[in-house]
Design a protein around this motif. Structure first.
Motif, mmCIF file in Angstrom:
data_model
loop_
_atom_site.group_PDB
_atom_site.id
_atom_site.type_symbol
_atom_site.label_atom_id
_atom_site.label_comp_id
_atom_site.label_asym_id
_atom_site.label_seq_id
_atom_site.Cartn_x
_atom_site.Cartn_y
_atom_site.Cartn_z
ATOM 1 N N PRO A 67 141.672 138.579 136.481
ATOM 2 C CA PRO A 67 142.074 139.981 136.650
ATOM 3 C C PRO A 67 143.462 140.148 137.256
ATOM 4 C CG PRO A 67 139.787 139.696 137.309
ATOM 5 C CD PRO A 67 140.353 138.319 137.107
ATOM 6 N N ALA A 68 143.761 139.409 138.307
ATOM 7 C CA ALA A 68 145.092 139.504 138.909
ATOM 8 C C ALA A 68 146.161 139.051 137.923
ATOM 9 C CB ALA A 68 145.160 138.671 140.189
ATOM 10 N N ALA A 69 145.856 137.999 137.169
ATOM 11 C CA ALA A 69 146.807 137.530 136.151
ATOM 12 C C ALA A 69 147.064 138.617 135.113
ATOM 13 C CB ALA A 69 146.265 136.267 135.477
ATOM 14 N N ALA A 70 145.994 139.269 134.669
ATOM 15 C CA ALA A 70 146.108 140.291 133.627
ATOM 16 C C ALA A 70 146.899 141.503 134.111
ATOM 17 C CB ALA A 70 144.715 140.708 133.165
ATOM 18 N N LEU A 71 146.567 142.003 135.298
ATOM 19 C CA LEU A 71 147.229 143.208 135.789
ATOM 20 C C LEU A 71 148.666 142.933 136.226
ATOM 21 C CD1 LEU A 71 144.270 144.852 137.747
ATOM 22 C CD2 LEU A 71 145.179 145.485 135.503
ATOM 23 N N SER A 72 148.931 141.747 136.756
ATOM 24 C CA SER A 72 150.312 141.377 137.082
ATOM 25 C C SER A 72 151.156 141.335 135.811
ATOM 26 C CB SER A 72 150.354 140.018 137.778
ATOM 27 O OG SER A 72 149.726 140.056 139.034
ATOM 28 N N SER A 92 126.782 138.992 143.872
ATOM 29 C CA SER A 92 126.250 140.262 144.347
ATOM 30 C C SER A 92 126.756 141.445 143.516
ATOM 31 C CB SER A 92 126.656 140.459 145.810
ATOM 32 O OG SER A 92 126.509 141.791 146.220
ATOM 33 N N LEU A 93 125.983 142.511 143.518
ATOM 34 C CA LEU A 93 126.378 143.753 142.854
ATOM 35 C C LEU A 93 127.714 144.271 143.391
ATOM 36 C CD1 LEU A 93 125.340 145.930 140.808
ATOM 37 C CD2 LEU A 93 124.385 147.138 142.784
ATOM 38 N N LEU A 94 128.054 143.888 144.621
ATOM 39 C CA LEU A 94 129.313 144.328 145.227
ATOM 40 C C LEU A 94 130.536 143.864 144.452
ATOM 41 C CD1 LEU A 94 128.452 143.606 148.966
ATOM 42 C CD2 LEU A 94 128.712 145.860 147.910
ATOM 43 N N VAL A 95 130.374 142.821 143.661
ATOM 44 C CA VAL A 95 131.503 142.291 142.913
ATOM 45 C C VAL A 95 131.966 143.260 141.828
ATOM 46 C CG1 VAL A 95 130.387 141.040 140.999
ATOM 47 C CG2 VAL A 95 132.382 140.046 142.140
ATOM 48 N N LEU A 96 131.145 144.277 141.549
ATOM 49 C CA LEU A 96 131.509 145.294 140.555
ATOM 50 C C LEU A 96 132.379 146.399 141.165
ATOM 51 C CD1 LEU A 96 128.140 145.746 138.624
ATOM 52 C CD2 LEU A 96 130.129 144.370 137.969
ATOM 53 N N ALA A 97 132.727 146.290 142.432
ATOM 54 C CA ALA A 97 133.527 147.319 143.106
ATOM 55 C C ALA A 97 134.829 147.666 142.372
ATOM 56 C CB ALA A 97 133.817 146.894 144.542
ATOM 57 N N PRO A 98 135.514 146.704 141.716
ATOM 58 C CA PRO A 98 136.742 147.066 140.997
ATOM 59 C C PRO A 98 136.550 148.110 139.905
ATOM 60 C CG PRO A 98 136.647 144.694 141.296
ATOM 61 C CD PRO A 98 135.315 145.230 141.727
ATOM 62 N N LEU A 99 135.324 148.279 139.421
ATOM 63 C CA LEU A 99 135.089 149.279 138.384
ATOM 64 C C LEU A 99 135.359 150.693 138.886
ATOM 65 C CD1 LEU A 99 131.869 147.908 136.628
ATOM 66 C CD2 LEU A 99 134.271 147.374 136.184
ATOM 67 N N ALA A 138 144.676 147.743 144.320
ATOM 68 C CA ALA A 138 143.344 148.304 144.557
ATOM 69 C C ALA A 138 142.260 147.441 143.919
ATOM 70 C CB ALA A 138 143.276 149.725 144.003
ATOM 71 N N HIS A 139 142.471 147.035 142.677
ATOM 72 C CA HIS A 139 141.496 146.198 141.962
ATOM 73 C C HIS A 139 141.278 144.886 142.719
ATOM 74 C CE1 HIS A 139 139.828 143.534 138.892
ATOM 75 N NE2 HIS A 139 139.610 144.563 138.100
ATOM 76 N N SER A 140 142.377 144.248 143.140
ATOM 77 C CA SER A 140 142.288 142.954 143.824
ATOM 78 C C SER A 140 141.594 143.079 145.168
ATOM 79 C CB SER A 140 143.683 142.356 144.002
ATOM 80 O OG SER A 140 144.303 142.112 142.764
ATOM 81 N N ALA A 141 141.911 144.152 145.916
ATOM 82 C CA ALA A 141 141.280 144.349 147.221
ATOM 83 C C ALA A 141 139.775 144.565 147.079
ATOM 84 C CB ALA A 141 141.918 145.542 147.925
ATOM 85 N N LEU A 142 139.384 145.374 146.100
ATOM 86 C CA LEU A 142 137.955 145.630 145.888
ATOM 87 C C LEU A 142 137.236 144.383 145.379
ATOM 88 C CD1 LEU A 142 138.206 149.199 144.305
ATOM 89 C CD2 LEU A 142 137.212 148.623 146.539
ATOM 90 N N PHE A 143 137.893 143.640 144.505
ATOM 91 C CA PHE A 143 137.300 142.410 143.979
ATOM 92 C C PHE A 143 137.131 141.391 145.108
ATOM 93 C CE2 PHE A 143 137.771 138.758 140.720
ATOM 94 C CZ PHE A 143 136.413 138.733 140.486
ATOM 95 N N ALA A 144 138.174 141.252 145.930
ATOM 96 C CA ALA A 144 138.089 140.336 147.071
ATOM 97 C C ALA A 144 136.983 140.741 148.025
ATOM 98 C CB ALA A 144 139.438 140.295 147.806
ATOM 99 N N LEU A 145 136.856 142.042 148.262
ATOM 100 C CA LEU A 145 135.788 142.535 149.147
ATOM 101 C C LEU A 145 134.426 142.203 148.573
ATOM 102 C CD1 LEU A 145 135.484 144.194 151.779
ATOM 103 C CD2 LEU A 145 135.235 146.226 150.320
#
Length: 314
Positions: A195-200, A256-263, A298-305
């Motif tokens: 994801p970071a590669a794609a958005l960068s 965990s379901l939390l990994v979907l936070a970037p959505l 934002a995507h990276s922070a949520l994914f990391a969280l």
């Protein structure tokens, strides 16, 4: 903006381009999040990875400013943000010296990471610095030959995330390994980097869409010049899809379901995409460029969280 209205401090900030720093910090944040989730977090290597990534980004910005002006790629017709070398705000020798000094600082930070990560970090560090210079400089500046997108995808995604994870995991193994110690570079780290590669890379896609006509006139063969507006937009859409597919893959494979936070950032991504798919003028794409950087952060922070919390709370 007239050059007489720009202070020296402001000119150096323009050269360093702090608005690009999320592209450097975001993949490191993802690597730290995964390390926390898998219980291999090491604070000093993580901090050194972050500082090193930021220095390489700033050094690359100085290099692009200097070499693009020297080669004639930057001109008065350019629609992007002001380049200090081309505009005369800072002399070329000073920008070149700043580039060398910044990369030297990155190498100094890298000495500690080499102690932790050994030979693999020597290879990664030297390749990152060389790529930062050769993106716009040298006899074959690959940013001018359609390879810039690949450079960003590899170094600001794959290498940044996996390298950050690796130095933390290696810190728990042995000092100065000659090769990758067992379990220091799992497949999850490689996939998490996408994801970071794609958005960068999408930051560069928007940049090159905006500059396509002036780049072509200057003889710069960016990927957007080579494949045109239509296929550049297809590239943007595919990379955006990758960024939102990977968290789903992690969830389906047991995270965990939390990994979907970037959505949660999908509406913002759609908003940006609507602009990128329809406009080519700098007045609109300059804000879109900044918006993709914010989306990456934002995507990276949520994914990391989402990656980190199960390990931290468990």
């Amino acid at each position: 903006m007239g050059t007489q209205t720009v202070s020296r401090r402001r000119a150096w900030l323009m050269a360093a381009r702090p608005q690009t720093l999320p592209a450097a910090a975001s993949p490191v944040v993802v690597g730290i999040g995964l390390a926390l989730g898998t219980e291999v977090f090491a604070p000093l290597p993580a901090l050194a990875a972050l500082v090193g990534a930021l220095l390489i980004q700033v050094g690359t910005n100085f290099a692009n400013d200097y070499y693009d002006a020297k080669s004639g790629v930057d001109s008065d017709d350019r629609e992007g943000f002001t380049r200090v070398t081309q505009s005369g705000l800072i002399s070329p020798p000073q920008v070149r010296s700043a580039m060398i000094a910044t990369f030297a600082l990155a190498i100094l930070v890298g000495i500690y990471l080499v102690y932790v990560g050994g030979v693999p970090i020597i290879v990664i560090g030297l390749a990152s610095v060389a790529a930062g210079v050769l993106y716009a400089g040298g006899p074959y500046p690959f940013g001018s030959y359609g390879l810039g997108d690949l450079f960003v995808f590899v170094f600001f995604g794959l290498v940044a995330v996996t390298g950050t994870y690796y130095v933390q995991a290696a810190a728990l193994a042995t000092a100065f390994p000659l090769w990758l110690p067992p379990d220091t570079l799992p497949l999850a780290a490689v996939v998490a980097s996408l994801p970071a590669a794609a958005l960068s890379t999408n930051i560069l896609v928007v940049n090159n869409l905006r500059d396509r006509e002036t780049d072509e006139a200057a003889g710069k063969r960016s990927l957007a010049v080579i494949i045109g507006y239509r296929w550049s937009r297809v590239e943007f859409a595919l990379l955006l899809g990758m960024a939102y597919t990977v968290p789903v893959v992690f969830w389906l494979t047991g995270f965990s379901l939390l990994v979907l936070a970037p959505l949660l950032t999908v509406p913002y991504a759609v908003y940006i995409a609507e602009t990128v798919m329809t406009r080519t003028d700098g007045d609109v794409l300059n804000p879109a460029l900044s918006q993709v950087g914010k989306l990456l952060a934002a995507h990276s922070a949520l994914f990391a969280l989402g990656l980190a919390l199960p390990g931290v709370l468990g």
